[in-house]
Write a protein that holds these residues in place. Structure first.
Motif, PDB file in Angstrom:
ATOM      1  N   SER A  45       0.858  -1.188   0.000  1.00 25.36           N
ATOM      2  CA  SER A  45       0.000   0.000   0.000  1.00 25.36           C
ATOM      3  C   SER A  45       0.891   1.235   0.000  1.00 25.36           C
ATOM      4  O   SER A  45       2.103   1.137  -0.121  1.00 25.36           O
ATOM      5  CB  SER A  45      -0.920  -0.010   1.230  1.00 25.36           C
ATOM      6  OG  SER A  45      -0.169   0.111   2.406  1.00 25.36           O
ATOM      7  N   VAL A  46       0.302   2.371   0.150  1.00 28.69           N
ATOM      8  CA  VAL A  46       1.064   3.618   0.140  1.00 28.69           C
ATOM      9  C   VAL A  46       1.817   3.846   1.448  1.00 28.69           C
ATOM     10  O   VAL A  46       2.602   4.773   1.557  1.00 28.69           O
ATOM     11  CB  VAL A  46       0.159   4.833  -0.158  1.00 28.69           C
ATOM     12  CG1 VAL A  46      -0.432   4.733  -1.545  1.00 28.69           C
ATOM     13  CG2 VAL A  46      -0.921   4.966   0.879  1.00 28.69           C
ATOM     14  N   TYR A  47       1.575   2.990   2.446  1.00 24.33           N
ATOM     15  CA  TYR A  47       2.181   3.175   3.759  1.00 24.33           C
ATOM     16  C   TYR A  47       3.476   2.380   3.865  1.00 24.33           C
ATOM     17  O   TYR A  47       3.588   1.285   3.345  1.00 24.33           O
ATOM     18  CB  TYR A  47       1.217   2.725   4.859  1.00 24.33           C
ATOM     19  CG  TYR A  47      -0.115   3.416   4.768  1.00 24.33           C
ATOM     20  CD1 TYR A  47      -0.235   4.753   5.101  1.00 24.33           C
ATOM     21  CD2 TYR A  47      -1.241   2.732   4.326  1.00 24.33           C
ATOM     22  CE1 TYR A  47      -1.455   5.393   5.003  1.00 24.33           C
ATOM     23  CE2 TYR A  47      -2.466   3.372   4.234  1.00 24.33           C
ATOM     24  CZ  TYR A  47      -2.563   4.702   4.572  1.00 24.33           C
ATOM     25  OH  TYR A  47      -3.764   5.343   4.486  1.00 24.33           O
ATOM     26  N   THR A  48       4.432   2.926   4.588  1.00 29.09           N
ATOM     27  CA  THR A  48       5.696   2.229   4.804  1.00 29.09           C
ATOM     28  C   THR A  48       5.735   1.529   6.150  1.00 29.09           C
ATOM     29  O   THR A  48       6.623   0.731   6.394  1.00 29.09           O
ATOM     30  CB  THR A  48       6.886   3.204   4.724  1.00 29.09           C
ATOM     31  OG1 THR A  48       6.686   4.243   5.675  1.00 29.09           O
ATOM     32  CG2 THR A  48       7.012   3.792   3.335  1.00 29.09           C
ATOM     33  N   VAL A  49       4.797   1.857   7.030  1.00 27.73           N
ATOM     34  CA  VAL A  49       4.708   1.205   8.340  1.00 27.73           C
ATOM     35  C   VAL A  49       3.269   0.765   8.566  1.00 27.73           C
ATOM     36  O   VAL A  49       2.341   1.300   7.964  1.00 27.73           O
ATOM     37  CB  VAL A  49       5.150   2.136   9.498  1.00 27.73           C
ATOM     38  CG1 VAL A  49       6.598   2.516   9.376  1.00 27.73           C
ATOM     39  CG2 VAL A  49       4.284   3.366   9.555  1.00 27.73           C
ATOM     40  N   ALA A  50       3.108  -0.210   9.423  1.00 28.57           N
ATOM     41  CA  ALA A  50       1.760  -0.683   9.753  1.00 28.57           C
ATOM     42  C   ALA A  50       0.985   0.445  10.419  1.00 28.57           C
ATOM     43  O   ALA A  50       1.445   1.036  11.396  1.00 28.57           O
ATOM     44  CB  ALA A  50       1.840  -1.891  10.663  1.00 28.57           C
TER      45      ALA A  50
END
Length: 116
Positions: A45-50
């Motif tokens: 997804s566009v996120y690098t962290v949960a």
């Protein structure tokens, strides 16, 4: 599933609002849990962290579950050594302070809403 919700959860529902897949559920007893069928650990997804971890106002409300025994052992060892030698890094101390103050504000606000 790489993350789980612990007993440190204060049921603020922030993790539910930031989860891009809607994997965080609430049981009948009010306990939050992560549906492993829906959880993607925010990979791809566009996120690098949960997002459940990053949005949690407590330090240990949402934690990463080690993928194997040794990963868990070394993570625990490093955490204990850091506490014993008082060498927590800057960001960990900042997060602990922030989460404590946020929890206090949230409880105060919830008390005002409930009229306590």
């Amino acid at each position: 599933m790489a993350y789980k919700i612990t007993s440190q959860c204060i049921a603020c529902n922030l993790c539910r609002s930031v989860c891009p897949t809607g994997a965080i559920k609430v049981a009948e007893d009010g306990q939050h849990w992560i549906d492993s069928e829906l959880c993607t650990n925010c990979v791809g997804s566009v996120y690098t962290v949960a997002q459940c971890k990053s949005g949690c106002p407590t330090c240990d409300g949402c934690v990463k579950v080690p993928s194997d025994y040794w990963e868990g052992w070394f993570a625990n060892y490093n955490r204990v050594i850091a506490k014993l030698t008082k060498k927590q890094d800057y960001w960990e101390r900042w997060f602990n302070c922030y989460s404590q103050k946020f929890s206090e504000q949230l409880q105060k606000h919830q008390g005002e809403i409930l009229g306590v």
